[in-house]
Scaffold this active site. Structure first.
Site, mmCIF file in Angstrom:
data_model
loop_
_atom_site.group_PDB
_atom_site.id
_atom_site.type_symbol
_atom_site.label_atom_id
_atom_site.label_comp_id
_atom_site.label_asym_id
_atom_site.label_seq_id
_atom_site.Cartn_x
_atom_site.Cartn_y
_atom_site.Cartn_z
ATOM 1 N N GLY A 230 0.736 -0.947 -0.039
ATOM 2 C CA GLY A 230 -0.062 0.149 -0.005
ATOM 3 C C GLY A 230 0.968 1.312 0.022
ATOM 4 N N ALA A 231 0.586 2.146 0.935
ATOM 5 C CA ALA A 231 1.167 3.465 0.825
ATOM 6 C C ALA A 231 2.432 3.176 1.337
ATOM 7 C CB ALA A 231 0.388 4.494 1.763
ATOM 8 N N GLY A 233 4.578 1.202 0.283
ATOM 9 C CA GLY A 233 5.536 0.954 -0.921
ATOM 10 C C GLY A 233 5.530 -0.525 -1.485
ATOM 11 N N GLY A 259 -2.296 -2.372 -7.354
ATOM 12 C CA GLY A 259 -1.232 -3.454 -7.237
ATOM 13 C C GLY A 259 -1.018 -4.303 -8.676
ATOM 14 N N ASP A 260 -1.997 -4.239 -9.448
ATOM 15 C CA ASP A 260 -1.918 -4.902 -10.717
ATOM 16 C C ASP A 260 -0.925 -3.755 -11.557
ATOM 17 O OD1 ASP A 260 -4.029 -6.283 -9.961
ATOM 18 O OD2 ASP A 260 -5.637 -4.916 -10.667
#
Length: 321
Positions: A230-231, A233, A259-260
């Site tokens: 997520g945020a 990294g 994520g893709d």
């Protein structure tokens, strides 16, 4: 050529609301989008935008609205005909970037339909440099389908990336795979790590538990693990080292598809011959750019700020037991 496989594709409908989602109340959206989706489709859209050849493989009947949407964005695809419509998924994106996603189960694939999809994947992979097996499996498909496909692809010399969750992820990591891309919750589940403790370590800035969990997967897959956080990294762990990449601060609009985009960024960098740390840097840059866009729009290279992503080495080669 990078081939993606989306066994459970969807039309993704995104509603943006200015404030928080209020359960049980009537709210009005300020924007609405309908886009072709499913993890593999999202990956192919990002790759195509970078100018690299790609084709998305999926099940959908002739005339399905999903195929019309794919034609509208000019994404190359091949499909097998099924007796039913592709599912619709709904995302509500709040003003601060918080997203709530409701996914339908998808069309049940019969035995003949699954055999056709398997044949399509094996044929489509013949000239591929990478094959990315992405997303959930629809009803009717056994949990080990990705694993069985990966065995055939690895045997034929193809590089395989897998991005899935739950039982299919557990089955997929029981044999050789070049790249696994879990998020932190998926990594915890498949590695047998306590999810709460792993999340707490990430929040505290300690990423070595992510490395340790990733190495349990590498022990059976022999490949690499790109863990998206997520945020925070992402962490890339290989047989020779591990690195953390952190993105610059952004104003998120929708995290769906980020994520893709990260997986796509990794594959784009690999195609360019980048070293491991720069593959990670590019992955995080693409994921961050995607989170700043509405819906599941693929970030174009002009929107991707690779130079602002910070990469640090966490540790070098370590014994894999």
């Amino acid at each position: 050529m990078i081939v993606t496989v989306t066994a459970n594709p969807s039309l993704d409908r995104t509603l943006e609301i200015p404030g928080p989602l209020l359960r049980g109340q009537v709210q009005r959206s300020i924007d609405a989008r309908v886009e072709p989706g499913g993890k593999g489709v999202n990956v192919s859209r990002v790759i195509a935008g970078s100018g690299i050849a790609t084709v998305a493989l999926l099940p959908a009947h002739t005339g399905d609205p999903l195929l019309t949407a794919l034609d509208a964005v000019a994404l190359p695809y091949r499909s097998v005909d099924i007796d039913g419509e592709v599912r619709n998924n709904i995302t509500v994106a709040e003003g601060d970037g918080t997203t709530t996603k409701i996914n339908a189960p998808g069309h049940t694939l019969g035995g003949a339909e699954l055999d056709e999809l398997t044949a399509l994947v094996l044929a489509g992979a013949e000239k591929a440099s990478w094959v990315a097996l992405c997303g959930s499996l629809p009803p009717g498909v056994p949990d080990d389908w990705y694993r069985r496909i990966a065995d055939r692809l690895v045997e034929s010399g193809r590089r395989v990336a897998i991005d899935t969750s739950g039982a299919p992820l557990g089955a997929a990591t029981s044999g050789p795979v070049d790249l696994i891309k879990p998020n932190d919750e998926e990594l915890a589940e498949v590695s047998g790590t306590n999810a709460t403790e792993l999340a707490a370590s990430i929040a505290a800035g300690d990423y070595l538990p992510v490395v340790a969990a990733s190495r349990t997967l590498i022990a059976t897959t022999g490949g690499s693990v790109l863990a998206t956080l997520g945020a925070a990294g992402a962490v890339l762990t290989t047989a020779t080292g591990s690195w953390l990449a952190t993105p610059p601060p952004i104003v998120p609009r929708s995290t769906v598809g980020a994520g893709d985009a990260s997986l796509a960024g990794y594959l784009i960098a690999h195609a360019a011959g980048a070293a491991d740390p720069d593959r990670l840097r590019t992955a995080v840059a693409y994921g961050s750019a995607a989170a700043g866009l509405a819906g599941t729009q693929p970030p174009l290279p002009s929107l991707v700020d690779i130079d602002s992503v910070r990469v640090v080495e966490l540790c070098g080669a370590a014994p894999i037991t």
